[in-house]
Scaffold this motif. Structure first.
Motif, PDB file in Angstrom:
ATOM      1  N   PHE A 112      68.649  34.001  91.949  1.00 18.02           N
ATOM      2  CA  PHE A 112      68.823  32.553  92.009  1.00 18.02           C
ATOM      3  C   PHE A 112      70.126  32.248  92.739  1.00 18.02           C
ATOM      4  N   GLY A 113      70.299  31.010  93.158  1.00 18.60           N
ATOM      5  CA  GLY A 113      71.533  30.694  93.864  1.00 18.60           C
ATOM      6  C   GLY A 113      71.738  29.215  94.086  1.00 18.60           C
ATOM      7  N   VAL A 114      72.922  28.917  94.598  1.00 14.86           N
ATOM      8  CA  VAL A 114      73.261  27.546  94.967  1.00 14.86           C
ATOM      9  C   VAL A 114      74.011  27.591  96.291  1.00 14.86           C
ATOM     10  N   GLU A 115      73.680  26.654  97.171  1.00  9.81           N
ATOM     11  CA  GLU A 115      74.373  26.495  98.452  1.00  9.81           C
ATOM     12  C   GLU A 115      74.964  25.099  98.501  1.00  9.81           C
ATOM     13  N   PHE A 116      76.290  25.020  98.612  1.00  6.60           N
ATOM     14  CA  PHE A 116      76.970  23.730  98.628  1.00  6.60           C
ATOM     15  C   PHE A 116      76.988  23.169 100.038  1.00  6.60           C
ATOM     16  N   LEU A 117      76.605  21.904 100.171  1.00  4.14           N
ATOM     17  CA  LEU A 117      76.606  21.222 101.451  1.00  4.14           C
ATOM     18  C   LEU A 117      77.854  20.359 101.620  1.00  4.14           C
ATOM     19  N   LYS A 118      78.263  19.683 100.532  1.00  6.77           N
ATOM     20  CA  LYS A 118      79.436  18.820 100.596  1.00  6.77           C
ATOM     21  C   LYS A 118      79.942  18.554  99.188  1.00  6.77           C
ATOM     22  N   VAL A 119      81.266  18.616  99.007  1.00  5.78           N
ATOM     23  CA  VAL A 119      81.891  18.307  97.723  1.00  5.78           C
ATOM     24  C   VAL A 119      83.109  17.430  97.983  1.00  5.78           C
ATOM     25  N   THR A 120      83.154  16.274  97.343  1.00  7.15           N
ATOM     26  CA  THR A 120      84.312  15.383  97.431  1.00  7.15           C
ATOM     27  C   THR A 120      84.705  14.933  96.037  1.00  7.15           C
ATOM     28  N   THR A 121      85.940  14.488  95.876  1.00  2.00           N
ATOM     29  CA  THR A 121      86.404  13.980  94.582  1.00  2.00           C
ATOM     30  C   THR A 121      86.873  12.545  94.733  1.00  2.00           C
TER      31      THR A 121
END
Length: 316
Positions: free
Chosen positions: A155-164
């Motif tokens: 299984f996995g996760v691919e991050f496209l965009k992260v902002t705070t």
């Protein structure tokens, strides 16, 4: 379930346990792969969430969680469900983490991975993505695609965009008073001589409870099949803008024959921007007008309000 898309024929089973994919060219971690060997043993443990280790990606701490025997509402099938969670210690309480990412279940032979793209705002009070990448357990066990290979799933996760961003939060403190003679319920009775001559809506004469003026409002509901009954705070001049009064409220239409009144009861907060509370469908007009029920006797009916101010609140 997410859509399937070809991701190449790389073998994600190199090694065991959790592992992190290579860093992006910019040096920031954007992918995490989670291999589970002995997947049948996890299935034997039944439904429930199993968590990966905490890993870092794009400046935040995350983990994946997996339920190998999840259920959908109204569906008896079993599903493998994958979610992303933000680690509680990762952000300040007043921070929102906005993330776009793909949850993946890897096809280990042909690259036809099952994936689900998600956008979610994470806060410490609501850490899970809430949305799963789901695949039926029956499909996962099929020979093609090979999601399950040699008793291992990846299984996995691919991050496209992260902002705070800073959380835009309003908080309230509610103060509930102890029962005393000063906040005992006051009863007001509204006798209506001719229900059919009453305006729509009909307002009772005003009455006072706790230093405030009130009305009862009665009218047919918007669907035209029920009777609505509300309590209205007439004026709020003495009520500061960011405060409210907690009111213990009972409204009922009296059964004048047997005493089996039709009631609505609740604890509601009245403020400058919320001056009316009640029940839109307290009773059907058919039941109300049926003389056998005793609510309407010829043209007369009786409405009662029991009102007590039992607390207050302040917005911050």
């Amino acid at each position: 379930m997410g859509n399937s898309s070809s991701r190449g024929r790389s073998n994600p089973r190199q090694g065991h346990g959790s592992k992190v994919a290579p860093s992006s060219p910019a040096g920031e971690q954007t992918m995490f792969k989670w291999s589970i060997d002995g997947f049948s043993s996890l299935l034997d443990k039944g439904a429930g969430w199993t968590y990966s280790r905490v890993f870092e990606a794009l400046g935040q701490n995350w983990c994946l969680k997996l339920n190998p025997k999840d259920k959908k509402s109204g569906d008896d099938k079993e599903y493998v469900s994958l979610r992303l969670e933000l680690a509680n210690s990762s952000v300040r309480p007043d921070t929102v983490v906005n993330a776009s990412f793909k949850l993946l279940i890897y096809d280990q032979s042909f690259g036809n991975h099952s994936e689900h793209e998600v956008s979610h705002s994470f806060q410490t009070a609501s850490t899970s993505s809430g949305i799963s990448c789901m695949i039926s357990l029956r499909k996962l066990k099929k020979q093609s695609p090979k999601f399950l290979l040699s008793n291992c799933c990846v299984f996995g996760v691919e991050f496209l965009k992260v902002t705070t961003s800073k959380a835009n939060t309003t908080s309230e403190t509610l103060f509930v008073q102890k029962a005393s003679i000063f906040n005992e319920a006051k009863t007001y009775t509204w006798d209506i001589d001719d229900f059919f001559a009453m305006k729509n809506p009909g307002y009772s004469p005003e009455f006072e409870v706790g230093g405030y003026k009130w009305n009862i409002i009665m009218y047919p509901s918007r669907d035209g099949n029920h009777l609505s009954l509300y309590l209205k705070l007439k004026k709020t001049n003495d009520l500061p803008k960011d405060t409210a009064n907690l009111v213990e409220l009972t409204l009922y239409i009296k059964d004048q024959e047997t005493g089996k009144h039709r009631k609505g009861t609740g604890r509601c907060q009245f403020s400058k921007n919320s001056r009316t509370w009640g029940w839109t469908k307290l009773i059907s007009l058919e039941d109300f007008k049926d003389s056998a029920n005793g609510f309407l006797v010829k043209t007369k009916c009786c409405v009662v309000a029991e009102v007590a101010i039992v607390g207050s609140s302040k917005m911050e």
